[in-house]
Design an enzyme around this catalytic site. Structure first.
Site, mmCIF file in Angstrom:
data_model
loop_
_atom_site.group_PDB
_atom_site.id
_atom_site.type_symbol
_atom_site.label_atom_id
_atom_site.label_comp_id
_atom_site.label_asym_id
_atom_site.label_seq_id
_atom_site.Cartn_x
_atom_site.Cartn_y
_atom_site.Cartn_z
ATOM 1 N N CYS A 139 0.832 -1.211 0.000
ATOM 2 C CA CYS A 139 0.000 0.000 0.000
ATOM 3 C C CYS A 139 0.860 1.253 0.000
ATOM 4 O O CYS A 139 0.541 2.239 -0.674
ATOM 5 C CB CYS A 139 -0.917 -0.001 1.226
ATOM 6 S SG CYS A 139 -2.277 -1.183 1.161
ATOM 7 N N CYS A 221 -8.337 -3.003 -3.949
ATOM 8 C CA CYS A 221 -7.606 -3.868 -4.877
ATOM 9 C C CYS A 221 -8.188 -5.276 -4.800
ATOM 10 O O CYS A 221 -8.513 -5.762 -3.711
ATOM 11 C CB CYS A 221 -6.129 -3.893 -4.510
ATOM 12 S SG CYS A 221 -5.298 -2.288 -4.675
ATOM 13 N N CYS A 224 -7.041 -8.013 -2.190
ATOM 14 C CA CYS A 224 -7.239 -7.722 -0.767
ATOM 15 C C CYS A 224 -8.681 -7.353 -0.446
ATOM 16 O O CYS A 224 -8.954 -6.733 0.586
ATOM 17 C CB CYS A 224 -6.300 -6.598 -0.333
ATOM 18 S SG CYS A 224 -4.554 -6.961 -0.631
ATOM 19 N N CYS A 247 -5.415 1.327 4.156
ATOM 20 C CA CYS A 247 -4.211 1.366 3.326
ATOM 21 C C CYS A 247 -3.198 2.369 3.859
ATOM 22 O O CYS A 247 -2.023 2.322 3.504
ATOM 23 C CB CYS A 247 -4.573 1.697 1.882
ATOM 24 S SG CYS A 247 -5.278 3.343 1.652
#
Length: 259
Positions: A139, A221, A224, A247
């Site tokens: 991240c 994303c 995840c 993140c």
């Protein structure tokens, strides 16, 4: 469209030069403005941000419901706002398609900002997907560093986070100094609720990510992000099985500055 909230009668203190710390006077002014804006509508806060910070005003969006709602406000309330997405290379195709749907309806072009290394280059450098072994570093490299570059030459940025999304976001001010990025951070929807956001999205036919209809309360994303209940912590589907829910863009440091 709500009328713009009147500017504070107090003159806005000078913003610091790049790399410099904000003055105590500026921090006090931002705190006072944040408190004044607690009773304002999201539309009024967006218009206020444009009055205060255009043409240096930017907005970051991951195309969540809140971001889509804010994007629908920009053409009339903050038309010169520069809008960007942190394109990690791992986003769902539905998210990328949503960018085009927003542009078609509102004429708002969102720039896709990418890390220096492509996904294949990044994974080759680290011997495979880093999101499996060190998601915090992933991240940081593919979001935080990219936003730090995007912040250059800007004065303020807006985000679509809400206080009721998670315990981490519960103390987010409406306006504050963002130390990591060296910008004023504005959260017009901080006081909004999930219900109020979705009521307006459906009433005004704002385009949104179809993954929300498939059981994804929050979309990030694809490696995840999982389906989840979403009735409690809306971040429940993110980084499942790891001690991580953010993140790093919106966590609060000890001094209260958002990153």
């Amino acid at each position: 469209m709500s009328a713009a909230l009147p500017l504070s009668p107090q003159p806005f203190p000078a913003l610091p030069a790049a790399g410099q710390a904000p003055s105590a006077e500026l921090l006090a002014h931002l705190a006072a403005e944040s408190q004044r804006l607690e009773s304002a509508t999201p539309d009024e806060i967006v218009a206020w941000a444009h009055q205060c910070f255009a043409p240096g005003l930017a907005m970051g969006t991951a195309f969540g419901p809140e971001g889509c709602l804010m994007l629908s406000l920009l053409p009339t309330l903050a038309p010169t706002t520069y809008v960007f997405n942190l394109d990690t290379g791992y986003q769902f195709q539905q998210t990328l398609d949503l960018r085009d749907r927003i542009a078609a309806k509102y004429g708002v072009e969102v720039e896709m900002l990418q890390p220096e290394l492509s996904v294949p280059e990044y994974e080759a450098k680290h011997g495979g997907p880093l999101y499996t072994s060190n998601p915090d570093q992933c991240c940081h490299d593919r979001k935080i560093k990219v936003l730090q570059r995007a912040a250059v030459g800007r004065t303020a940025w807006m985000s679509g986070i809400r206080r009721d999304q998670s315990p981490v976001r519960a103390k987010q001010p409406i306006v504050a100094w963002d130390r990591k990025f060296g910008l004023v951070k504005i959260s017009p929807l901080a006081n909004a609720t999930k219900q109020s956001v979705w009521t307006r999205i459906l009433r005004e036919e704002v385009p949104y990510n179809p993954l929300h209809d498939e059981g994804y309360p929050s979309v990030g994303c694809w490696p995840c992000t999982q389906k989840a209940d979403g009735e409690g912590d809306e971040r429940a589907g993110r980084w499942v099985g790891k001690q991580k829910t953010e993140c790093g863009l919106h966590t609060l440091e000890a001094d209260g500055s958002g990153i």
